[in-house]
Design an enzyme around this catalytic site. Structure first.
Site, PDB file in Angstrom:
ATOM      1  N   ASP A 174       0.702  -1.502   0.057  1.00  0.00           N
ATOM      2  CA  ASP A 174       0.348  -0.191   0.192  1.00  0.00           C
ATOM      3  C   ASP A 174       1.207   0.984   0.126  1.00  0.00           C
ATOM      4  O   ASP A 174       1.780   1.324   0.882  1.00  0.00           O
ATOM      5  CB  ASP A 174      -1.032   0.137   1.276  1.00  0.00           C
ATOM      6  CG  ASP A 174      -1.759   1.463   0.875  1.00  0.00           C
ATOM      7  OD1 ASP A 174      -1.778   2.179  -0.140  1.00  0.00           O
ATOM      8  OD2 ASP A 174      -3.165   1.072   1.626  1.00  0.00           O
ATOM      9  N   ASP A 375      -1.521   5.750  -6.042  1.00  0.00           N
ATOM     10  CA  ASP A 375      -2.308   4.426  -5.021  1.00  0.00           C
ATOM     11  C   ASP A 375      -2.366   4.048  -5.773  1.00  0.00           C
ATOM     12  O   ASP A 375      -2.658   2.959  -6.522  1.00  0.00           O
ATOM     13  CB  ASP A 375      -3.098   5.721  -4.302  1.00  0.00           C
ATOM     14  CG  ASP A 375      -3.841   4.668  -3.609  1.00  0.00           C
ATOM     15  OD1 ASP A 375      -3.143   3.629  -2.768  1.00  0.00           O
ATOM     16  OD2 ASP A 375      -5.105   4.433  -3.051  1.00  0.00           O
TER      17      ASP A 375
END
Length: 495
Positions: A174, A375
């Site tokens: 992440d 992201d």
């Protein structure tokens, strides 16, 4: 006779720049780059794309799966330090590759992914809201823990070793968060994971962090109980992890990294689907990138595999993995969101032409709103509504007479392509700061949402000024971060 089309390489550049080029040099040497033409159309192979959505059942992986070289053995004194001239490489797989049997249903898998995605985006937007900090309060552990950072679940997994001897674990990667954590015994509340839950009792290198430690001070809103540092991370979809902060040894590929601050989660709930925890790659000091610090120069690179394939992507650390020939653009920092990786986006292109948009559409405002974030945990790229509508309408106008289909989930622009072998679609491009133009392969912006040939334009409007470049648009592209010098690179390799 079937003709299989190979998608063209995605970058057209005015100049190749090394990662250490200064910001002013990058801006001045490529200021005329936006006039460079690129092919207005390319082919999308329909049959091949639909076939990629049909995943073969895969048995539940064992802790000794061969996705990495980590073995559940005692490494003893065979310790290898990361240096600026070395690199570490891990295989990277999409979560669907190790998910449970119900994910064989493509419609259900797609619906689940879009549900997770909507909550992820809401979480990222909330983290930038002015009142987000006011919502942190004591919860879960009672007086033991203070609520933590708002983050979201990810889509891609790596396999690393935790503890001594190393126990192999699948971890979500992440780039939008920092804390590294795993589910831990004793597990008072845990979701189901593919590997046995990590038990610190059997690790010789596990060490709790005291409340007086400077490491505990670095965790936002950390708590304290009986002298030991506690942590809690809350997620936008209602998921969370709570437990003790500890120092532990991680085995990344063949490299052993000691004294990594991790969360040992005793109470966890979430949509992580098989993962043991999360490997935070964000820009903060508590991420694995921040903790490695000078050992890797803040440098890492990843390639996300395309959906539905049996191949693996990669995640690498170290300055030696930064590629020659990439298109380097400046990383931007937002003090309100230090974990996020912002890039400068100047505009959007469809079919060889730039979409007319206000000059400040993608800028970060003085209040920390807006901007464009890279992201890995968000699937579908989000754009401010005004930009999305102009972008979508231009794409529709350029697609000609392709048969339309009803909208699906968050997608309002879909096509019925079940009767085609290949179709001709306009190219989609990002105009990046400094001059480079990132032209996406067709499979990165027109994606199948079922097995009958419905394809949708894989972008969606954002409820705020924040834009997010999601992992669907990143797939197959080598993406590199040079944190020490403040650049992100695209290409030159495909994966």
């Amino acid at each position: 006779m079937l003709v299989f089309v190979v998608f063209q390489v995605f970058l057209l550049l005015t100049v190749v720049l090394p990662p250490h080029t200064t910001l002013s040099h990058l801006e001045t040497t490529t200021s005329a780059g936006h006039a460079i033409p690129f092919p207005p159309f390319e082919q999308l192979n329909i049959k091949k794309s639909i076939a990629a959505t049909k995943l073969r059942p895969r048995p539940r992986p064992s802790p000794t799966s061969d996705f990495s070289s980590v073995e559940d053995t005692d490494h003893g004194s065979a310790q290898e330090a990361i240096s600026r001239n070395s690199s570490v490489k891990l295989n990277l797989v999409h979560r669907d590759k190790i998910s449970f049997s119900w994910h064989k249903d493509h419609r259900r898998r797609f619906a689940s992914r879009m549900k997770r995605d909507a909550k992820r985006v809401a979480s990222l937007i909330h983290r930038l809201s002015s009142d987000a900090a006011a919502e942190y309060e004591v919860s879960g552990f009672g007086s033991e823990v203070v609520s933590g950072m708002k983050e979201g679940s990810g889509e891609y997994f790596v396999r690393i070793g935790v503890g001594s001897p190393a126990r192999s674990q699948y971890m979500v990667i992440d780039t939008g968060s920092d804390i590294v954590w795993v589910q831990c015994q004793p597990c008072r509340q845990c979701y189901h994971q593919s590997d046995p839950v990590f038990d610190p009792v059997y690790s010789a290198s596990f060490s709790g962090v005291s409340c007086s430690s400077t490491v505990c001070d670095r965790v936002e809103n950390s708590g304290c109980h009986s002298g030991w540092c506690k942590y809690e991370v809350s997620y936008g979809d209602g998921s969370y992890t709570k437990g003790n902060l500890a120092l532990e040894t991680l085995t990344i590929g063949n490299t052993i990294v000691q004294n990594v601050a991790i969360g040992c989660g005793h109470m966890n709930r979430g949509l992580f689907v098989g993962a043991s925890g999360l490997l935070g790659l964000g820009g903060g000091s508590m991420s694995i990138v921040g903790q490695l610090g000078g050992q890797t120069g803040g440098a890492f690179s990843y390639c996300l595999v395309s959906r539905g394939t049996e191949s693996s992507g990669s995640l690498e650390f170290g300055r030696s993995v930064l590629p020659v020939g990439a298109a380097w653009v400046p990383l931007l920092r937002n003090p309100r969101a230090p974990s996020f990786y912002y890039i400068g986006l100047l505009g959007l292109g469809v079919g060889g032409e730039r979409v007319p948009l206000p000059y400040n559409t993608f800028q970060i405002t003085e209040f920390g709103d807006g901007g464009v974030v890279m992201d890995t945990g968000t699937a579908v790229t989000r754009l401010p509504t005004e930009a999305y509508v102009a972008f979508r309408d231009t794409f529709i106008a350029e697609t000609g007479n392709l048969p339309r289909a009803r909208g699906v989930s968050i997608f309002d622009t879909c096509y019925d392509l079940g009767g085609f072998i290949t179709v001709r679609v306009p190219t989609v491009s990002f105009f990046l700061s400094g001059g480079p133009i990132l032209t996406l392969p067709a499979r990165n912006f027109l994606i199948p949402v079922d097995e009958s040939g419905t394809f949708c334009f894989a972008f969606a409007p954002s409820s705020s000024r924040l834009s997010i470049i999601g992992n669907i648009q990143q797939e197959g592209i080598q993406i590199s971060f040079d944190g020490a010098n403040g650049f992100v690179g695209f290409g030159p390799n495909v994966c």
